[in-house]
Structures are given as structure tokens and as C-alpha cells.
Scaffold this active site. Structure first.
Site, PDB file in Angstrom:
ATOM      1  N   ASP A  63     -20.067  -8.167   7.768  1.00 49.55           N
ATOM      2  CA  ASP A  63     -18.576  -8.787   6.789  1.00 49.55           C
ATOM      3  C   ASP A  63     -19.009  -7.897   4.743  1.00 49.55           C
ATOM      4  O   ASP A  63     -19.533  -8.493   4.174  1.00 49.55           O
ATOM      5  CB  ASP A  63     -18.198 -10.253   6.418  1.00 49.55           C
ATOM      6  CG  ASP A  63     -17.183 -10.955   5.544  1.00 49.55           C
ATOM      7  OD1 ASP A  63     -16.099 -10.107   5.335  1.00 49.55           O
ATOM      8  OD2 ASP A  63     -16.629 -12.052   5.984  1.00 49.55           O
ATOM      9  N   ASN A  90     -15.449   1.730   4.426  1.00 47.51           N
ATOM     10  CA  ASN A  90     -14.133   2.335   5.112  1.00 47.51           C
ATOM     11  C   ASN A  90     -13.438   0.626   4.700  1.00 47.51           C
ATOM     12  O   ASN A  90     -11.836   0.466   5.177  1.00 47.51           O
ATOM     13  CB  ASN A  90     -14.004   3.020   6.009  1.00 47.51           C
ATOM     14  CG  ASN A  90     -13.126   2.536   7.109  1.00 47.51           C
ATOM     15  OD1 ASN A  90     -11.963   3.644   6.779  1.00 47.51           O
ATOM     16  ND2 ASN A  90     -12.960   1.674   7.544  1.00 47.51           N
ATOM     17  N   SER A 142      -7.733   5.026  -1.841  1.00 45.40           N
ATOM     18  CA  SER A 142      -5.473   5.407  -2.025  1.00 45.40           C
ATOM     19  C   SER A 142      -5.660   6.081  -2.927  1.00 45.40           C
ATOM     20  O   SER A 142      -5.749   5.773  -4.221  1.00 45.40           O
ATOM     21  CB  SER A 142      -5.334   4.154  -1.234  1.00 45.40           C
ATOM     22  OG  SER A 142      -3.802   3.898  -1.691  1.00 45.40           O
ATOM     23  N   ALA A 156      -2.388  -6.004  -6.300  1.00 46.83           N
ATOM     24  CA  ALA A 156      -3.749  -6.728  -5.368  1.00 46.83           C
ATOM     25  C   ALA A 156      -4.258  -5.133  -5.256  1.00 46.83           C
ATOM     26  O   ALA A 156      -5.893  -5.014  -5.188  1.00 46.83           O
ATOM     27  CB  ALA A 156      -3.913  -7.811  -4.735  1.00 46.83           C
ATOM     28  N   TYR A 157      -3.492  -5.041  -4.444  1.00 50.25           N
ATOM     29  CA  TYR A 157      -4.459  -3.963  -3.714  1.00 50.25           C
ATOM     30  C   TYR A 157      -4.311  -2.648  -4.470  1.00 50.25           C
ATOM     31  O   TYR A 157      -5.021  -1.972  -4.308  1.00 50.25           O
ATOM     32  CB  TYR A 157      -3.292  -3.078  -2.911  1.00 50.25           C
ATOM     33  CG  TYR A 157      -4.044  -1.896  -1.457  1.00 50.25           C
ATOM     34  CD1 TYR A 157      -4.807  -2.123  -0.874  1.00 50.25           C
ATOM     35  CD2 TYR A 157      -3.227  -1.233  -1.759  1.00 50.25           C
ATOM     36  CE1 TYR A 157      -5.555  -0.959   0.143  1.00 50.25           C
ATOM     37  CE2 TYR A 157      -4.151   0.149  -1.021  1.00 50.25           C
ATOM     38  CZ  TYR A 157      -5.305   0.355  -0.005  1.00 50.25           C
ATOM     39  OH  TYR A 157      -5.351   0.801   0.852  1.00 50.25           O
ATOM     40  N   LYS A 161      -8.324  -1.000  -5.672  1.00 55.96           N
ATOM     41  CA  LYS A 161      -8.421   1.128  -5.472  1.00 55.96           C
ATOM     42  C   LYS A 161      -8.973   1.908  -6.485  1.00 55.96           C
ATOM     43  O   LYS A 161      -9.598   2.929  -6.993  1.00 55.96           O
ATOM     44  CB  LYS A 161      -7.284   0.878  -4.523  1.00 55.96           C
ATOM     45  CG  LYS A 161      -7.566   0.759  -3.062  1.00 55.96           C
ATOM     46  CD  LYS A 161      -8.738   1.308  -2.576  1.00 55.96           C
ATOM     47  CE  LYS A 161      -8.330   0.617  -1.036  1.00 55.96           C
ATOM     48  NZ  LYS A 161      -9.625   1.221   0.128  1.00 55.96           N
ATOM     49  N   VAL A 189      -1.151   6.493   6.844  1.00 58.44           N
ATOM     50  CA  VAL A 189      -2.039   6.406   8.761  1.00 58.44           C
ATOM     51  C   VAL A 189      -1.342   5.418   9.213  1.00 58.44           C
ATOM     52  O   VAL A 189      -1.520   4.698   9.062  1.00 58.44           O
ATOM     53  CB  VAL A 189      -2.755   6.593   8.215  1.00 58.44           C
ATOM     54  CG1 VAL A 189      -3.975   6.808   9.514  1.00 58.44           C
ATOM     55  CG2 VAL A 189      -3.947   7.277   7.347  1.00 58.44           C
ATOM     56  N   ARG A 190      -1.158   5.556  10.319  1.00 53.54           N
ATOM     57  CA  ARG A 190      -0.206   4.929  10.950  1.00 53.54           C
ATOM     58  C   ARG A 190      -2.009   4.000  11.601  1.00 53.54           C
ATOM     59  O   ARG A 190      -2.215   4.138  12.453  1.00 53.54           O
ATOM     60  CB  ARG A 190       0.267   5.132  12.465  1.00 53.54           C
ATOM     61  CG  ARG A 190       1.569   6.322  12.182  1.00 53.54           C
ATOM     62  CD  ARG A 190       2.124   7.232  13.683  1.00 53.54           C
ATOM     63  NE  ARG A 190       2.075   7.434  14.060  1.00 53.54           N
ATOM     64  CZ  ARG A 190       1.826   8.738  13.782  1.00 53.54           C
ATOM     65  NH1 ARG A 190       2.645   8.985  12.715  1.00 53.54           N
ATOM     66  NH2 ARG A 190       1.499   9.621  14.257  1.00 53.54           N
TER      67      ARG A 190
HETATM   68  P1  NDP Z   1      -6.660  -1.158   8.555  1.00 49.16           P
HETATM   69  O1  NDP Z   1      -6.084  -2.811   8.230  1.00 49.16           O
HETATM   70  O2  NDP Z   1      -5.876  -0.734  10.412  1.00 49.16           O
HETATM   71  O3  NDP Z   1      -8.506  -1.785   9.346  1.00 49.16           O
HETATM   72  C1  NDP Z   1      -8.689  -2.371   8.918  1.00 49.16           C
HETATM   73  C2  NDP Z   1     -10.861  -2.257   8.727  1.00 49.16           C
HETATM   74  O4  NDP Z   1     -10.953  -3.159   7.333  1.00 49.16           O
HETATM   75  C3  NDP Z   1     -10.451  -3.612   9.865  1.00 49.16           C
HETATM   76  O5  NDP Z   1     -11.647  -2.770  10.658  1.00 49.16           O
HETATM   77  C4  NDP Z   1     -11.123  -4.605   9.699  1.00 49.16           C
HETATM   78  O6  NDP Z   1     -11.505  -5.825  10.914  1.00 49.16           O
HETATM   79  C5  NDP Z   1     -12.327  -3.932   8.184  1.00 49.16           C
HETATM   80  N1  NDP Z   1     -11.758  -5.574   7.201  1.00 49.16           N
HETATM   81  C6  NDP Z   1     -11.187  -5.932   6.729  1.00 49.16           C
HETATM   82  N2  NDP Z   1     -12.131  -7.140   5.983  1.00 49.16           N
HETATM   83  C7  NDP Z   1     -13.842  -6.381   6.138  1.00 49.16           C
HETATM   84  C8  NDP Z   1     -14.442  -7.661   5.893  1.00 49.16           C
HETATM   85  N3  NDP Z   1     -14.138  -8.614   5.020  1.00 49.16           N
HETATM   86  N4  NDP Z   1     -15.350  -6.824   6.161  1.00 49.16           N
HETATM   87  C9  NDP Z   1     -15.841  -6.304   7.489  1.00 49.16           C
HETATM   88  N5  NDP Z   1     -14.422  -5.670   7.480  1.00 49.16           N
HETATM   89  C10 NDP Z   1     -13.634  -5.962   7.158  1.00 49.16           C
HETATM   90  O7  NDP Z   1      -6.203   0.040   7.897  1.00 49.16           O
HETATM   91  P2  NDP Z   1      -6.939   1.121   8.019  1.00 49.16           P
HETATM   92  O8  NDP Z   1      -8.049   1.545   8.656  1.00 49.16           O
HETATM   93  O9  NDP Z   1      -5.174   2.106   7.421  1.00 49.16           O
HETATM   94  O10 NDP Z   1      -8.152   1.427   6.468  1.00 49.16           O
HETATM   95  C11 NDP Z   1      -8.658   2.131   6.450  1.00 49.16           C
HETATM   96  C12 NDP Z   1      -9.084   2.286   4.746  1.00 49.16           C
HETATM   97  O11 NDP Z   1      -8.132   3.521   4.767  1.00 49.16           O
HETATM   98  C13 NDP Z   1      -8.712   0.759   3.974  1.00 49.16           C
HETATM   99  O12 NDP Z   1     -10.237   0.950   3.236  1.00 49.16           O
HETATM  100  C14 NDP Z   1      -7.946   1.262   2.837  1.00 49.16           C
HETATM  101  O13 NDP Z   1      -7.555   0.622   2.250  1.00 49.16           O
HETATM  102  C15 NDP Z   1      -8.027   2.351   3.808  1.00 49.16           C
HETATM  103  N6  NDP Z   1      -6.310   3.215   3.269  1.00 49.16           N
HETATM  104  C16 NDP Z   1      -5.995   3.453   4.462  1.00 49.16           C
HETATM  105  C17 NDP Z   1      -3.807   4.043   4.518  1.00 49.16           C
HETATM  106  C18 NDP Z   1      -3.221   3.595   5.302  1.00 49.16           C
HETATM  107  O14 NDP Z   1      -2.550   4.464   5.280  1.00 49.16           O
HETATM  108  N7  NDP Z   1      -4.216   3.201   7.069  1.00 49.16           N
HETATM  109  C19 NDP Z   1      -3.881   4.716   2.986  1.00 49.16           C
HETATM  110  C20 NDP Z   1      -4.548   4.463   2.248  1.00 49.16           C
HETATM  111  C21 NDP Z   1      -6.112   3.817   2.102  1.00 49.16           C
HETATM  112  P3  NDP Z   1     -10.878  -6.551  11.065  1.00 49.16           P
HETATM  113  O15 NDP Z   1     -10.179  -5.872  12.193  1.00 49.16           O
HETATM  114  O16 NDP Z   1     -12.142  -7.765  11.561  1.00 49.16           O
HETATM  115  O17 NDP Z   1      -9.723  -6.874  10.686  1.00 49.16           O
END
Ligand code: NDP
Length: 233
Positions: A63, A90, A142, A156-157, A161, A189-190
Site C-alpha cells: 500500500d 504507477n 501526468s 489535488a491531483y 503530480k 487512457v481508458r
Molecule cells: P486506475 O485507477 O485504473 O488504477 C490505479 C491503480 O493504483 C490501481 O491498481 C489501484 O489499486 C492502485 N492504487 C491506488 N491507491 C493505491 C495505494 N494506496 N497503494 C497501492 N496501489 C494503489 O488508474 P490508471 O491505471 O489509469 O493510472 C495509473 C497511473 O497512470 C496513475 O499514476 C495515474 O495518475 C497515471 N495517469 C493515468 C491517466 C489516465 O488517463 N488513465 C492519465 C495520466 C496519468 P486498487 O485496485 O486497490 O484501487
């Protein structure tokens, strides 16, 4: 198989979304994957799915909002003599609201996951990389964290970042030898975070992250990249 493909690569928040796809792409290329997440069942499911594809993957609980959890994971890996060559920060959260409307906790939460997570993970794994004279850290950031792109998105985001970008630059100035720290913007990203309207699939979102994770010795250090091209901080 190239030696660089047999590196051990730890991905945070890898149970779904971009982190899962990055794990899959790096695993397919031959890396040993340490897939981490905060929910045991979700980690087990993701590990089982990648093993079905023949990927060399183990799951670990981490975590990233808890320094204790990060360091406990690092100690478990140390005990099993698993050296982390590549760290992909990530995991991320996306609290909504404006500065005036959001609860202050939203910023604390965003900083805790998006900034302090990578900070503590870097402190846990970077010393070993420097000692072994090889390492790659990829901070998944990001465009919303870029001053040059206007610090858009929920504050906040974007503040978290921007802090992650600053951390990337400072960490990159402290590395030695064949160790590199870079940041990536995956584009829109979706995923659960990006939503169904996003313009990219996870395959495309993972590309720059995978590239930075596997950079050759001649590759860049201390940069911010989208589509494998340098972008402004
Ligand atoms: P998702 O919301 O699909 O996935 C986020 C992941 O982070 C999940 O596996 C979640 O786990 C995990 N997570 C959240 N909090 C914690 C924690 N405290 N400890 C461990 N794991 C945690 O997001 P994305 O896959 O889209 O995003 C991945 C990265 O890409 C992020 O850093 C995001 O900011 C960045 N990003 C994404 C964009 C987009 O358009 N999607 C654009 C720009 C950047 P759980 O399942 O337990 O919640």
C-alpha cells in the site's frame, strides 16, 4: 534473450489499469515481474492472469500510502534475495474538486499516494540499484502535473503530480552509474481513472513507461516523456 530482459521489475498499483498492462508488456519481453497492490485478492487475481500467459510474476502486498507497507515489502524481497532492478511508481489516485470546494484531506490523500508513495519506494529501492550499478525508476506522472501544460485537472491531483515531477528531477540528480530516474505521461487512457471516453487503450498508455523501464545505458536521465518524446516539466 537479452540480459536486460531478465531484470526484476516491481510495479506499484499493478492489479489493474495501466500498471497491469505495463506488467504484462514487460513480462512478455522476459522480465521477472513483482506485481504489487494494496488488496490481497486483487493481487492474487492479477498474478494468476499473467501466469496464465506464461509470465514470470510474483505478487506482493504494497500500500503506497503507507511507508511501513512499502518498507515491509522491501524487507520481504531482501530476505528472499530478490534485487529490484526497475521500480515503476504507477499507483495513483485522482481526487476531484477545486481548491476551494475540496476537503483538505483530498490533497493529503493525493500527496500520500502520488508523491510520498514514490518518495518512500525510491528510498527503499534506489540505494540497492546504486550499489549494484544498475537501475531504472519510472514515475508515472501526468501532463496535469506540468507547469508548461498549465497544471490542469483537479488541483489535488495536479499538485501531487507536479510534486512527483520535482521529485523525479531531484532524484535523477542524486543517482550514479547506470541508474536512471525519469517520468512518463501515459496520455489519456481508458481505465477506471481515465474513464470510458479516453482516447487511448492501455496498450498505448503503457508504451512510454515500458520504454523508460528498459532504457539502455545511453538513455536519458531526469526527463519527462510522452509517446517516447521529451515534454516540458
Ligand atoms: P486506475 O485507477 O485504473 O488504477 C490505479 C491503480 O493504483 C490501481 O491498481 C489501484 O489499486 C492502485 N492504487 C491506488 N491507491 C493505491 C495505494 N494506496 N497503494 C497501492 N496501489 C494503489 O488508474 P490508471 O491505471 O489509469 O493510472 C495509473 C497511473 O497512470 C496513475 O499514476 C495515474 O495518475 C497515471 N495517469 C493515468 C491517466 C489516465 O488517463 N488513465 C492519465 C495520466 C496519468 P486498487 O485496485 O486497490 O484501487
Amino acid at each position: 534473450m537479452k540480459q536486460s530482459n531478465r531484470r526484476t521489475m516491481l510495479v506499484t498499483g499493478a492489479n489493474r489499469g495501466i500498471g497491469f498492462e505495463v506488467s504484462r508488456q514487460l513480462g512478455r519481453a522476459g522480465a521477472r515481474i513483482i506485481l504489487t497492490g494494496r488488496v490481497p485478492q486483487a493481487v492474487r487475481r492479477a498474478v494468476a492472469a499473467l501466469r496464465q500467459e506464461g509470465i514470470d510474476v510474483r505478487g506482493e502486498l504494497m500500500d503506497v500510502s503507507s511507508p511501513r507497507s512499502i518498507h515491509a515489502c522491501a524487507r520481504r524481497l531482501e530476505r528472499s534475495r530478490e534485487a529490484v532492478d526497475v521500480l515503476i511508481n504507477n499507483a495513483g489516485i485522482y481526487p476531484e474538486g477545486t481548491i476551494l470546494s475540496m476537503p483538505a484531506e483530498a490533497l493529503y490523500d493525493a500527496l500520500s499516494v502520488n508523491f510520498f508513495g514514490p518518495f518512500h519506494a525510491a528510498r527503499a529501492f534506489l540505494p540497492g540499484m546504486i550499489q549494484r550499478n544498475y537501475g531504472r525508476i519510472v514515475n508515472v506522472s501526468s501532463g496535469y502535473g506540468s507547469f508548461a501544460e498549465g497544471l490542469e485537472g483537479p488541483p489535488a491531483y495536479s499538485l501531487s503530480k507536479a510534486a512527483l515531477n520535482a521529485l523525479t528531477l531531484r532524484l535523477a540528480s542524486e543517482v550514479q552509474g547506470d541508474v536512471k530516474v525519469n517520468a512518463a505521461c501515459p496520455g489519456w487512457v481508458r481505465t477506471r481513472m481515465g474513464g470510458p471516453e479516453a482516447t487511448r487503450g492501455v496498450e498505448e498508455g503503457a508504451v512510454t513507461i515500458v520504454w523508460l523501464a528498459t532504457l539502455p545505458k545511453t538513455g536519458p536521465n531526469g526527463g519527462f516523456f510522452r509517446d517516447r518524446k521529451r515534454i516540458e516539466w
